[in-house]
Design a protein around this motif. Structure first.
Motif, short mmCIF file in Angstrom:
data_model
loop_
_atom_site.label_atom_id
_atom_site.label_comp_id
_atom_site.label_asym_id
_atom_site.label_seq_id
_atom_site.Cartn_x
_atom_site.Cartn_y
_atom_site.Cartn_z
N PHE A 176 0.84 -1.20 0.00
CA PHE A 176 0.00 0.00 0.00
C PHE A 176 0.87 1.25 0.00
N ARG A 180 0.28 3.54 -3.07
CA ARG A 180 -0.82 4.46 -2.82
C ARG A 180 -0.44 5.67 -1.98
N THR A 181 0.83 5.83 -1.65
CA THR A 181 1.17 7.02 -0.85
C THR A 181 2.23 7.86 -1.56
N VAL A 182 2.29 9.11 -1.14
CA VAL A 182 3.29 10.03 -1.68
C VAL A 182 4.69 9.49 -1.38
N PHE A 183 4.82 8.89 -0.18
CA PHE A 183 6.10 8.31 0.21
C PHE A 183 6.59 7.29 -0.81
N LYS A 185 5.60 6.89 -3.98
CA LYS A 185 5.86 7.50 -5.29
C LYS A 185 7.17 8.25 -5.27
N ASN A 186 7.43 8.95 -4.17
CA ASN A 186 8.69 9.69 -4.10
C ASN A 186 9.89 8.75 -4.07
N LEU A 188 10.12 5.87 -5.58
CA LEU A 188 10.36 5.44 -6.96
C LEU A 188 10.94 6.58 -7.80
N ALA A 189 10.47 7.80 -7.54
CA ALA A 189 10.97 8.95 -8.30
C ALA A 189 12.45 9.18 -8.01
N SER A 197 14.30 14.62 -9.16
CA SER A 197 13.34 14.60 -8.06
C SER A 197 13.63 15.72 -7.08
N GLY A 201 11.29 19.29 -6.13
CA GLY A 201 10.77 19.62 -4.82
C GLY A 201 10.65 18.45 -3.86
N VAL A 202 11.16 17.29 -4.23
CA VAL A 202 11.14 16.16 -3.30
C VAL A 202 12.31 16.33 -2.34
N GLY A 259 14.27 2.88 -9.01
CA GLY A 259 13.16 3.33 -9.81
C GLY A 259 12.15 2.27 -10.19
N ILE B 326 9.87 26.34 -3.95
CA ILE B 326 8.54 26.11 -4.53
C ILE B 326 7.48 26.73 -3.63
N VAL B 343 11.72 12.42 -14.67
CA VAL B 343 12.02 11.22 -13.90
C VAL B 343 11.76 10.03 -14.82
N GLY B 364 -0.52 12.04 3.14
CA GLY B 364 0.36 11.36 2.19
C GLY B 364 -0.30 10.25 1.40
N LEU B 366 -2.29 8.89 -1.69
CA LEU B 366 -2.52 9.35 -3.06
C LEU B 366 -4.00 9.37 -3.39
#
Lengths: 316, 510
Positions: A176, A180-183, A185-186, A188-189, A197, A201-202, A259, B326, B343, B364, B366
């Protein structure tokens, strides 16, 4: 031919191969597909499976953690010693989490803030932490005083031992978090392109600290369950775990270049490692051969992954 | 003397751009030949073709009358063509002598003959007048000395044609003078030197002949440099028709939005100050390495700063990191899209939402629906051409990647200052105009926009004001009404302002 190729080299190629291999083994190896053997198999991969959850994040963000085996042993040790000393299992658990998380935090801060290579940093902490475990126990196994501690590993829910439930819960939670979280996705980015990244702004260095801290905490959980299963804190427990865990992740399609990661892949990777060992045990193959086979599986998986990347035209 | 190095009808195209079109010229034996042109005029491509790094689409290269068929740098090397790049190709931990022998050490059965190793090099160095101890490690040498070693390496390999790509860009004037003496000596030995430089005084000091490239075409060929003037060369470098792809629209300029005061950092030593108004598009022009991108990265907080302040709408923000920047409303579309912008391996949607998703992701978590909406909205608004928002960004064309990065910032909240570094590098003409339109629209809404570009026509075409940078300093600040190609280019070229005192007659005679 082309459709077979597509199936094997596609997104779900590993799952397909796993299903086929599982079916073949189930049909040909006696005693494989029994409830007892299945539970034994799952029990045997609990440590790898739990630690692989966060190792996946580590690798996905282009990092590396060699200190997991030592951290598992150390935090198991701490859990046993702290609960023996205080008479409270809870205090033992908390102490283990603090120590495990502490090791991870140190890793993360050194790597992200002081910009030391992750391989070197965790190679160092791997030895330091193993040393701490040995010092704390004077090199001997420390037995568990409170029988309640055994129950962590022995207790069952719906006929399935608790550690397996814990592993399943971790799979779900980290799957999950990844998807499903910003954590996630970041993570992977960062693995895909750390500088882009950062400029987008990460907060890359904070993220890396968190990933390592999380890795340490998860190692502590695995360490406690392991100690409970082997009924003692063993300073030499989980040696070589880091390699098994990284193998499982790579088997599961996690890219060492960062990634790319998927929870299902890692689960399959963990299971493949478990099944290979289990089948060899059932067939009474000498343990020495198991190293060779494990290595071969890993090589094959990486080759397959390479073919898949080439097929997807992702190498640029 | 007869022609020794011949380029005949060389053409080379990359997707979306014709880098070289039908370029022909020749150089005599024992001549130093200058190669000039603006950034992107095709000099580097020509050097790449000469060095075997890239092959021309059509055309031929002859050396001493022989047609060359080389397909790799190795082949060119065998043919006696060696290019010395700005990034030197030496192994720092080996000695000078070892570097010169690298790949073909003297000796038997893998045991190196140390006497010969050092002896031969000593001889060679003395021969061309380089005073460097061959037993010293390259790491201990200055940049200038390393350049000498690099040239000695070419001589050692019996190079007949040596191309130097902006060799003095990181040399002090004393080091440059030593280099020039060395080049004079090589000329006397009958080598052909191809000398790429932006510095007119060097061209006049060194070269016998000169070729000027413009937009991939031969703009001028001067077999005798004594017959040309400085102004003529600048005119040849610039002289193009300005077509109307810019579609510039004048706007109202409001109060000062961004104020930068005395900003400096490790890579930009001279403090820089400037401001941008609401609705203004400010251009930064300069040669590569003039410090424009370094300035942008400092303002954005991507590099650490030594001193200075950044103010947005009167409030001091001075960001220490991109996230801070930003939040203060300053965003950057980086120069190198591939390494700093996109990316890879992630799709359009994720590349767009990477920053702005924090506004609509509670705890956090999505919100796939909102991300999809956002992606669809900006794909439509910016006209990103793609089969789907789930497309991996690496598969998009340069123009569409740039639009995705613009979308990343347009979806942010409260953007007041947009810095866009090389907005249209590697982007085809159609997409270019679209990107300019987007910039005009944003400026029209009151955003302050900084456009950094190496393309003079672009900066002149789309900006309200140009700051010209040269060697880490602001060399000129020119309003649109006063735009003048020669003036801008003259400000951007190093040493040109005081070089006019240097008489052309100083050109070497043999």
């Amino acid at each position: 031919m082309t459709s077979l190729k597509k199936l094997l080299l596609g997104e779900q190629g590993l799952v397909v191969i796993f299903a086929v291999a599982f079916a073949i083994v189930a049909l040909t190896v006696p005693n494989f597909l029994t409830e007892r053997n299945m539970l034994g198999l799952l029990q045997s991969v609990v440590t790898i499976g739990i630690v692989a959850c966060t190792m996946m994040f580590c690798l996905a963000s282009r990092d590396f953690d060699l200190s997991v085996g030592s951290t598992v042993a150390f935090s198991g040790m701490v859990a046993v010693m702290a609960s023996n000393a205080s008479g409270s299992i809870l205090i033992g658990l908390i102490a283990a989490l603090i120590c495990g998380g502490g090791v991870g935090l140190v890793n993360g801060v050194v790597i992200a803030r002081f910009r030391i290579n992750a391989l070197i940093t965790t190679l160092a902490t791997m030895q330091i932490v193993r040393g701490l475990a040995l010092i704390a126990s004077d090199g001997r196994a420390v037995g568990i005083n409170d029988p309640g501690f055994y129950q962590l590993a022995l207790s069952k829910f719906l006929g399935i031992p608790t550690p397996i439930w814990v592993m399943i819960a971790f799979f779900i939670v980290f799957g999950f978090i990844l998807n499903r979280t910003v954590f996630g996705k970041n993570t992977l980015a960062i693995g895909g392109n750390p500088e882009a990244s950062r400029l987008a702004g990460v907060n890359v260095s904070n993220m890396r600290v968190w990933i390592f801290a999380l890795q340490g905490l998860v190692c502590a959980v695995a360490g406690v369950l392991l100690a409970s299963r082997i009924t003692s804190g063993q300073p030499n427990a989980a040696t070589g775990l880091e390699l098994s865990v990284i193998s499982a992740c790579v088997l599961g399609g996690v890219s060492l270049a960062g990634g790319r990661a998927a929870m299902t892949g890692v689960i399959v990777g963990v299971l493949i490692m478990g099944i290979a060992e289990n089948v060899m045990n059932l067939l009474n193959i000498q343990a020495f051969y198991q190293y060779v086979v494990r290595g071969l599986i890993l090589l094959l998986a990486v080759l397959l992954d390479n073919l898949r990347s080439a097929a997807a035209g992702r190498r640029t | 003397m007869q022609d020794f190095l011949d380029f005949k009808a060389i053409s080379k195209g990359y997707p979306g751009v014709q880098a070289l079109a039908d370029v022909s010229f020749s150089v005599k034996k024992g001549a130093v030949h200058g190669l000039m042109g603006e950034n992107g005029a095709g000099k580097s491509t020509l050097i790449r073709v000469l060095s075997g790094d890239q092959s021309a689409d059509t055309g031929e290269i002859r050396i001493d009358g022989h047609l060359q068929h080389y397909r790799s740098v190795r082949d060119a090397f065998e043919a006696g063509v060696i290019v010395i790049h700005q990034e030197l190709q030496l192994v720092p931990e080996l000695t000078v002598a070892e570097n010169l022998w690298l790949g073909r050490f003297p000796g038997k059965a893998g045991v190196i003959d140390r006497t010969r190793l050092v002896g031969v090099v000593k001889e060679k160095l003395a021969d061309i007048g380089i005073d460097i101890d061959p037993t010293v490690k390259v790491a201990a040498l200055s940049i200038g000395e390393r350049q000498m070693v690099e040239i000695a390496k070419a001589v050692m390999a019996d190079a007949r044609v040596i191309a130097l790509d902006e060799p003095t860009s990181s040399l002090s004037s004393r080091e440059s003078e030593i280099l020039f003496t060395l080049i004079d000596r090589l000329r006397a030995q009958g080598k052909v030197i191809l000398y790429v430089s932006h510095r007119l005084d060097e061209i006049f000091r060194l070269c016998d002949s000169l070729t000027v490239l413009r937009d991939g075409k031969l703009a001028a060929h001067h077999p005798e440099i004594a017959k040309v003037t400085r102004d003529q060369i600048i005119a040849e470098m610039v002289g193009r028709e300005i077509s109307n792809i810019w579609g510039f629209r004048p706007r109202e300029r409001g109060a000062i939005r961004l104020e930068v005061k005395d900003l400096s950092g490790r890579k930009l030593r001279t403090p820089i100050s400037f401001n941008v108004r609401q609705g203004e598009i400010l251009g930064f022009f300069g040669l590569i390495g003039a410090g424009r991108s370094e300035m942008a990265r400092l303002v954005y907080g991507a590099d650490s700063r030594a001193q200075g302040t950044v103010t947005v709408d009167g409030a001091t923000v001075t960001p220490d990191s991109p996230p801070q920047s930003i939040r203060s409303g300053i965003v950057l579309c980086p120069e190198d899209r591939k390494f700093d912008g996109i990316v890879q391996g992630r799709n359009i949607e994720e590349n767009m939402a990477i920053s702005s998703r924090r506004h609509f992701s509670p705890f956090g978590l999505l919100q796939p629906k909102k991300e999809a909406e956002l992606a669809e909205r900006f794909i439509a608004k910016l006209r990103v051409r793609t089969p789907s928002r789930k497309q991996d960004i690496i598969n998009l064309s340069g123009g569409n990647q740039q639009k995705v990065i613009l979308g990343r910032w347009l979806s942010e909240q409260g953007v007041k200052v947009l810095i866009i570094d090389e907005p249209t590098r590697g982007i085809d003409v159609g997409a270019k105009s679209e990107i300019y339109e987007i910039l005009y629209e944003l400026a029209g809404q009151g955003m302050a926009i900084i456009v950094i570009s190496s393309e003079l026509p672009e900066v002149m075409g789309i900006t309200d004001r140009i700051m010209v940078m040269c060697e880490g300093r602001v060399a000129a600040d020119i309003e649109r009404a006063d735009f003048d190609e020669r003036r801008i280019l003259a400000a951007a070229l190093p040493d040109v302002s005081n070089a006019s005192e240097l008489p052309n007659q100083q050109v070497q005679s043999r």
